[in-house]
Design an enzyme around this catalytic site. Structure first.
Site, PDB file in Angstrom:
ATOM      1  N   SER A  39      88.309   7.864  47.304  1.00 27.95           N
ATOM      2  CA  SER A  39      87.447   8.575  47.733  1.00 27.95           C
ATOM      3  C   SER A  39      86.062   7.833  48.666  1.00 27.95           C
ATOM      4  O   SER A  39      86.040   7.351  47.687  1.00 27.95           O
ATOM      5  CB  SER A  39      86.532   9.816  46.397  1.00 27.95           C
ATOM      6  OG  SER A  39      85.555  10.242  47.378  1.00 27.95           O
ATOM      7  N   LYS A  84      90.750   9.227  51.139  1.00 25.05           N
ATOM      8  CA  LYS A  84      89.800  10.619  51.489  1.00 25.05           C
ATOM      9  C   LYS A  84      88.892  10.036  51.893  1.00 25.05           C
ATOM     10  O   LYS A  84      87.709   9.761  51.095  1.00 25.05           O
ATOM     11  CB  LYS A  84      89.839  11.656  50.323  1.00 25.05           C
ATOM     12  CG  LYS A  84      88.827  12.142  50.394  1.00 25.05           C
ATOM     13  CD  LYS A  84      88.973  13.681  48.270  1.00 25.05           C
ATOM     14  CE  LYS A  84      87.223  13.890  47.916  1.00 25.05           C
ATOM     15  NZ  LYS A  84      87.849  14.379  47.593  1.00 25.05           N
ATOM     16  N   LYS A 111      84.236  11.159  53.006  1.00 26.53           N
ATOM     17  CA  LYS A 111      83.336  12.812  53.216  1.00 26.53           C
ATOM     18  C   LYS A 111      82.924  12.731  54.254  1.00 26.53           C
ATOM     19  O   LYS A 111      82.996  11.468  54.907  1.00 26.53           O
ATOM     20  CB  LYS A 111      82.926  11.864  52.137  1.00 26.53           C
ATOM     21  CG  LYS A 111      83.020  11.738  50.439  1.00 26.53           C
ATOM     22  CD  LYS A 111      83.117  13.194  49.650  1.00 26.53           C
ATOM     23  CE  LYS A 111      83.098  13.338  48.487  1.00 26.53           C
ATOM     24  NZ  LYS A 111      83.063  14.475  47.702  1.00 26.53           N
ATOM     25  N   ASP A 134      86.791  15.874  52.766  1.00 31.53           N
ATOM     26  CA  ASP A 134      86.031  16.730  52.089  1.00 31.53           C
ATOM     27  C   ASP A 134      84.545  16.980  52.050  1.00 31.53           C
ATOM     28  O   ASP A 134      83.979  15.790  52.763  1.00 31.53           O
ATOM     29  CB  ASP A 134      86.333  15.714  50.532  1.00 31.53           C
ATOM     30  CG  ASP A 134      85.961  16.953  49.454  1.00 31.53           C
ATOM     31  OD1 ASP A 134      85.162  17.687  49.650  1.00 31.53           O
ATOM     32  OD2 ASP A 134      85.297  16.572  48.016  1.00 31.53           O
ATOM     33  N   GLU A 165      88.821  20.027  51.882  1.00 23.64           N
ATOM     34  CA  GLU A 165      88.448  20.569  51.358  1.00 23.64           C
ATOM     35  C   GLU A 165      86.807  21.292  51.541  1.00 23.64           C
ATOM     36  O   GLU A 165      86.105  20.440  51.861  1.00 23.64           O
ATOM     37  CB  GLU A 165      88.712  18.361  50.016  1.00 23.64           C
ATOM     38  CG  GLU A 165      88.376  19.534  48.550  1.00 23.64           C
ATOM     39  CD  GLU A 165      88.584  17.839  47.886  1.00 23.64           C
ATOM     40  OE1 GLU A 165      88.721  16.814  48.377  1.00 23.64           O
ATOM     41  OE2 GLU A 165      87.840  17.886  46.639  1.00 23.64           O
ATOM     42  N   ASP A 178      87.787  23.515  46.180  1.00 21.91           N
ATOM     43  CA  ASP A 178      87.157  22.614  44.841  1.00 21.91           C
ATOM     44  C   ASP A 178      86.739  22.898  44.210  1.00 21.91           C
ATOM     45  O   ASP A 178      86.136  23.992  42.908  1.00 21.91           O
ATOM     46  CB  ASP A 178      86.379  20.887  45.895  1.00 21.91           C
ATOM     47  CG  ASP A 178      85.995  19.926  44.669  1.00 21.91           C
ATOM     48  OD1 ASP A 178      86.358  20.596  43.273  1.00 21.91           O
ATOM     49  OD2 ASP A 178      85.883  18.959  44.795  1.00 21.91           O
ATOM     50  N   LYS A 212      89.469  19.808  38.954  1.00 22.94           N
ATOM     51  CA  LYS A 212      88.954  18.975  37.913  1.00 22.94           C
ATOM     52  C   LYS A 212      88.328  19.664  36.737  1.00 22.94           C
ATOM     53  O   LYS A 212      87.681  20.834  36.297  1.00 22.94           O
ATOM     54  CB  LYS A 212      87.450  18.800  38.798  1.00 22.94           C
ATOM     55  CG  LYS A 212      88.015  18.129  39.657  1.00 22.94           C
ATOM     56  CD  LYS A 212      86.221  18.146  40.475  1.00 22.94           C
ATOM     57  CE  LYS A 212      86.014  17.188  42.218  1.00 22.94           C
ATOM     58  NZ  LYS A 212      84.919  17.146  41.967  1.00 22.94           N
ATOM     59  N   GLY A 252      87.974  13.888  40.927  1.00 21.31           N
ATOM     60  CA  GLY A 252      87.114  13.410  39.780  1.00 21.31           C
ATOM     61  C   GLY A 252      86.023  12.862  40.422  1.00 21.31           C
ATOM     62  O   GLY A 252      85.272  13.466  41.174  1.00 21.31           O
TER      63      GLY A 252
HETATM   64  O1  OSB Z   1      84.340  16.872  45.770  1.00 21.97           O
HETATM   65  O2  OSB Z   1      85.592  15.351  44.895  1.00 21.97           O
HETATM   66  C1  OSB Z   1      83.957  15.632  45.356  1.00 21.97           C
HETATM   67  C2  OSB Z   1      82.528  12.903  42.995  1.00 21.97           C
HETATM   68  C3  OSB Z   1      81.509  13.885  42.820  1.00 21.97           C
HETATM   69  C4  OSB Z   1      81.183  15.110  42.429  1.00 21.97           C
HETATM   70  C5  OSB Z   1      81.965  15.370  43.916  1.00 21.97           C
HETATM   71  C6  OSB Z   1      83.135  14.812  44.038  1.00 21.97           C
HETATM   72  C7  OSB Z   1      83.051  12.851  44.229  1.00 21.97           C
HETATM   73  C8  OSB Z   1      84.619  12.489  44.675  1.00 21.97           C
HETATM   74  C9  OSB Z   1      84.854  11.625  44.077  1.00 21.97           C
HETATM   75  O3  OSB Z   1      84.787  13.148  45.109  1.00 21.97           O
HETATM   76  C10 OSB Z   1      86.081  11.495  43.444  1.00 21.97           C
HETATM   77  C11 OSB Z   1      86.182  10.018  42.363  1.00 21.97           C
HETATM   78  O4  OSB Z   1      86.287   9.117  42.161  1.00 21.97           O
HETATM   79  O5  OSB Z   1      85.956  10.710  41.072  1.00 21.97           O
HETATM   80 MG    MG Z   2      85.313  17.629  46.287  1.00 23.76          MG
END
Ligand code: OSB
Ligand code: MG
Length: 379
Positions: free
Chosen positions: A146, A172, A174, A200, A225, A250, A274, A302
């Site tokens: 991510s 991914k 953001k 995302d 996402e 999510d 998750k 994650g």
């Molecule tokens: O939206 O997936 C998410 C991290 C913290 C809170 C929300 C998200 C995320 C990540 C990182 O995208 C995921 C990871 O590598 O742990």
């Molecule tokens: Mg997410």
């Protein structure tokens, strides 16, 4: 299976529960549409039973910006509302935790951490692994990464490039309003159409932004996402009908029931599972199972977990319905030093721990060094 198998005994007798706050600096700031994380402030749960101990990790972040839960609140609700109910129940098995805590509304990340700790303790006694228990069918899983919102397009290209060189099999990005179409175009232009790429938004868009998000269709993304707020199920269904890019949820998916409803309503073509967000690994498996039956692809999300949560997530990601690479990255993606030995990628994959329970050991020296507070709660 050991002779003292937990099932034969009706469960574990909890003698005490340690609530430990630890702080781990991240290797680099992680910026999302809801804020920038520079360190991970984590609540760990250690369940001490007559047959041994187990570890859980609460995924709640420091501030209630991703979800309504946050780490101080999770610690409070565990101490004052969840542990008294768990202690009252007496002998405990992981399969009975959700029911024992059912009358407390929500607080799924807090509940999940307790269930995880008890499951770890129980599986250590039974000498079986998380993967074996959950139904893992692979011994290695594909890793995605991510990538946070960057300062500039050149920075973004450098960051993605470094992750690809280290072997990640899926990227991914953001996104947020103002950081979406052009950054995705730049990554596609630099790395080509073979790269498995997804975005995302962490709820940063409005239902009226559908036509704008449709511009992403030209880039052949795996999915988008959570573009809209958690409760906007209808808006996600309308977007799914409007755009080609598959819509993945999510934040909106907080249980097997919400997963089923979102699928039936056409709001979730793919689901990010998750375990913390849905109340634990058992509910996560139920979501996997229902998606698998319906042909809905899932992947493991994650929450910047330590090695404890990471071990369990890798086990979950090895179930047959996890057909897309997850946000399950090597420990070095997050921390210079973790509280367990680091998970290292080999050829873009991580090995599913095979030892009893989580299959990872705590590094006591590191744990002491990163600990902020410890509290022991007794029945
Ligand atoms: O939206 O997936 C998410 C991290 C913290 C809170 C929300 C998200 C995320 C990540 C990182 O995208 C995921 C990871 O590598 O742990
Ligand atoms: Mg997410």
């Amino acid at each position: 299976m050991s002779t003292k198998a937990v099932a034969d005994q009706g469960g574990l007798t909890i003698e005490a529960v340690e609530l430990r706050r630890v702080r781990l600096p991240l290797v680099a700031p992680f910026r999302t549409s809801f804020g920038t994380q520079i360190e991970r402030d984590v609540l760990l749960v250690r369940v001490i039973t007559s047959a041994g101990e187990g570890w859980g990790e609460c995924v709640a972040l420091r501030d209630p910006l991703y979800s309504s839960e946050y780490v101080d609140g999770a610690e409070y609700v565990i101490r004052h509302h969840l542990l008294p109910r768990l202690f009252r129940a007496g002998v405990m098995r992981a399969e009975a935790v959700a029911e024992a805590l059912e009358e407390v509304i929500g607080h799924r990340m807090a509940k999940a951490s307790l269930e995880m700790a008890i499951l770890d303790a129980q599986l250590r006694v039974d000498e079986s692994s998380f993967g074996g228990y959950l139904g893992a069918v692979h011994d290695r899983i594909d890793c995605g990464v991510s990538v946070g919102i960057q300062e500039s397009l050149p920075r973004l290209i450098d960051t993605v490039s470094a992750y690809l060189e280290s072997g990640y099999r899926r990227v991914k990005m953001k996104i947020e309003p103002g950081w979406d179409i052009e950054p995705v175009r730049a990554v596609r232009a630099q790395f080509g159409t073979d790269l498995l790429l997804q975005v995302d938004a962490n709820s940063a868009y409005l239902p009226a932004d559908g036509e704008h998000l449709k511009l992403l269709d030209q880039f052949g993304l795996l999915l988008i996402e959570q573009p809209f707020p958690e409760e906007e199920i209808l808006a996600h269904a309308r977007l799914a009908a409007l755009i080609e890019t598959p819509v993945c949820l999510d934040e909106s998916i907080v249980s097997a029931q919400t997963a089923l409803d979102a699928i039936e309503l056409g709001a979730a073509e793919i689901i990010n599972i998750k375990p913390g967000r849905v109340g634990g690994y058992l509910e996560a498996r139920r979501i996997h199972d229902l998606c698998h039956e319906r042909g809905i692809p899932v992947w493991c999300g994650g929450m910047l977990e330590t090695g404890l949560g990471r071990a369990a997530n890798i086990a979950l990601a090895a179930l047959p319905g996890f057909t897309l690479p997850g946000d399950v990255s090597a420990s070095s993606r997050y921390f210079h030093e973790d509280i367990t030995p680091p998970f290292e990628m080999e050829d873009g994959r991580l090995r599913v721990p095979a030892g009893a329970g989580l299959g990872v050991q705590i590094l006591p020296d590191v744990l002491e060094r990163v600990t902020i507070t410890v509290q022991l709660e007794r029945p």
